[in-house]
Enzyme design. Structure first.
Site, short mmCIF file in Angstrom:
data_model
loop_
_atom_site.label_atom_id
_atom_site.label_comp_id
_atom_site.label_asym_id
_atom_site.label_seq_id
_atom_site.Cartn_x
_atom_site.Cartn_y
_atom_site.Cartn_z
N ASP A 53 -31.59 -12.51 75.62
CA ASP A 53 -31.03 -11.15 75.65
C ASP A 53 -31.97 -10.10 76.24
OD1 ASP A 53 -32.85 -11.08 73.49
OD2 ASP A 53 -31.63 -9.65 72.37
N ASP A 57 -35.14 -12.42 72.52
CA ASP A 57 -36.53 -12.02 72.83
C ASP A 57 -37.37 -13.14 73.43
OD1 ASP A 57 -35.66 -9.72 71.58
OD2 ASP A 57 -37.30 -9.59 70.13
MG MG Z 1 -33.56 -9.26 71.69
#
Ligand code: MG
Length: 469
Positions: free
Chosen positions: A293, A45
């Protein structure tokens, strides 16, 4: 006169793009001198704008900045999906998550009650490289299935140390705490997340304050242990995904607050990994890729920043899926900014090419071997990026142009908006997706519609793993 042997050598060099450039006289691997090591360092994130070299004004990331100056800073690098599980499935398999059953519009990631996971017929980076004699380790967050048949050891990893799903799961709501309270004022025991070594739970709840430090120690141990053979290390930090925890050494160290502290600890970790490679004389035989990600979780200051990009985690505007990506391989990669388009799905075919591993041709790969681009030796093979939300294509980028067929707020119950004609942005001119130029470019829209039509023909329905309960 060119003899046959020489011609053969030239051809071999051409076939294994990049291999010709990586003959390494100081490689410690005597049996496989041409096989480089690979390390992927993942953040969770972290947004496009969250590190110094990508423009953050108050988060100090000297190690990532140095890594970028000595390596390559990629500015058009994407993930396979804007959420943890499908993004990781894409990274590991080189295939769009819709092909592996690892995406869903209903349950967007795997949860502790999920019964599904990455199917065993899928080939991961680890299983492909293991076949070629690599040692493999997954350290950090997995999130591709926590049941035994889906854990890293079932997917080509010799060693696993980490948490099987997100650090905000298994919430303990005793005393009537609400979710926001749990996230914003977190305590270790609010999250009953297990820490595992291979298939054993070794700590529960995982002490998240020291987890980045411990991942780093485990990663360095693995590097030290494997200095004489080729290895693949997947170091998937479980941060800066909320809840935010950091070790004592990093408390109140960043002007950006607790989020900045967390990023600065990850930066420290990157510095430790690169130092370990240098200490072991492995730096010129190891390709290190740092990325995240998905984009930042935009809900308050505990989430990150996508910088000049629009949107964040969960959505298909650029902020959800375009990530910082730093490639580092001293002496092999020409330092600089690379604006070629790429995605995490390109890493599997690229690593396999560099390691002379042939992938089976019984399935569709969505990744390309980008070694030509990395080594500045030829054109980049990728011109298209698909922006999936769950199992649906919401947008497509072709060259500079991106067409949004569907948009929807990242999270919450708000419905989809369908666009016909699609919204069209020129991402080279307008990376923030502010100015819809659809009216001026009907030809571009028709072409991208055709791309969508052809793409959908290749997508075969498979069993959905995220909806299995
Ligand atoms: Mg993530």
């Amino acid at each position: 006169m060119l003899n046959t042997k020489k011609i053969l050598l030239v051809i071999t060099g051409l076939l294994s793009i990049g291999a010709a450039g990586q003959q390494n006289p100081v490689s410690s691997d005597k049996t496989n001198p041409s096989k480089p090591n690979f390390i992927i360092i993942f953040a969770d994130d972290m947004g496009y704008g969250d590190i110094g070299v990508y423009g953050h004004p108050t988060i100090k990331t000297p190690n990532l900045d140095r890594m970028a100056y000595k390596g390559q800073k990629w500015t058009n690098f994407y993930v396979a999906a804007p959420a943890c599980t499908p993004s990781r499935a894409g990274l590991m398999t080189g295939r769009l998550p819709v092909r592996t059953g690892m995406s869903s519009g209903k349950r967007r990631v795997l949860f502790p009650d999920s019964k599904g996971g990455l199917p065993d017929k899928e080939i991961t980076i680890a299983s492909a490289l293991k076949e070629a004699g690599y040692s493999t380790a997954c350290i950090g967050k997995w999130h591709l299935g926590h049941l035994p048949q889906f854990l890293p050891s079932a997917h080509g990893f010799d060693y696993y140390y980490g948490i099987p799903y997100s650090n905000d799961m298994d919430r303990n709501r005793i005393g009537g705490r609400d979710d926001l309270e749990i996230i914003l004022n977190p305590k270790i025991d609010y999250f009953n997340v297990p820490l595992m070594r291979n298939s054993e739970i070794i700590e529960r709840p995982a002490d998240q304050t020291t987890i980045t430090k411990r991942y780093t120690q485990e990663a360095i141990k693995f590097i030290n242990q494997n200095k004489n053979k080729p290895f693949f290390l997947y170091l998937a930090n479980s941060k800066p995904h909320v809840p935010l925890f950091r070790s004592n050494d990093f408390v109140d160290k960043s002007l950006r607050g607790v989020y900045g502290d967390v990023i600065q600890e990850i930066d420290w970790s990157v510095g430790e990994i690169l130092s370990a490679l240098k200490r072991n004389n492995l730096d010129d035989n190891t390709l290190v890729v740092f990325t995240s990600d998905n984009g930042p979780w935009l809900f308050n200051e505990h989430g990150g920043s996508a910088g000049l990009l629009r949107g964040g985690k969960g959505g298909t505007y650029e902020g959800g899926m375009r990530e910082p990506a730093i490639l580092w391989w001293p002496g092999k990669l020409k330092p600089g900014v690379v604006m070629d388009m790429s995605t995490t799905m390109d890493l599997l075919p690229t690593f396999c090419s560099l390691a002379n591993v042939t992938l089976p041709n019984d399935r569709i790969y969505d990744g390309y071997d980008i070694s030509t681009s990395m080594f500045g030796k030829g054109p980049n093979p990728r011109d298209i990026v698909y922006y999936y939300r769950g199992t649906d294509v919401f947008a497509i980028r072709e060259g500079a142009y991106k067409a949004h067929f569907v948009t929807q707020p990242e999270f919450g119950s708000k419905e989809k908006t369908f666009h016909n004609p699609p919204l069209l942005y020129n991402l080279n001119v307008d990376p923030s997706e502010k100015y819809n130029i659809a009216k001026k470019h009907p030809k571009v829209i028709n072409e991208i519609k055709q791309v969508l039509k052809e793409h959908l023909k290749t997508v075969v329905p498979v069993e959905n793993q995220l909806e299995k309960l």
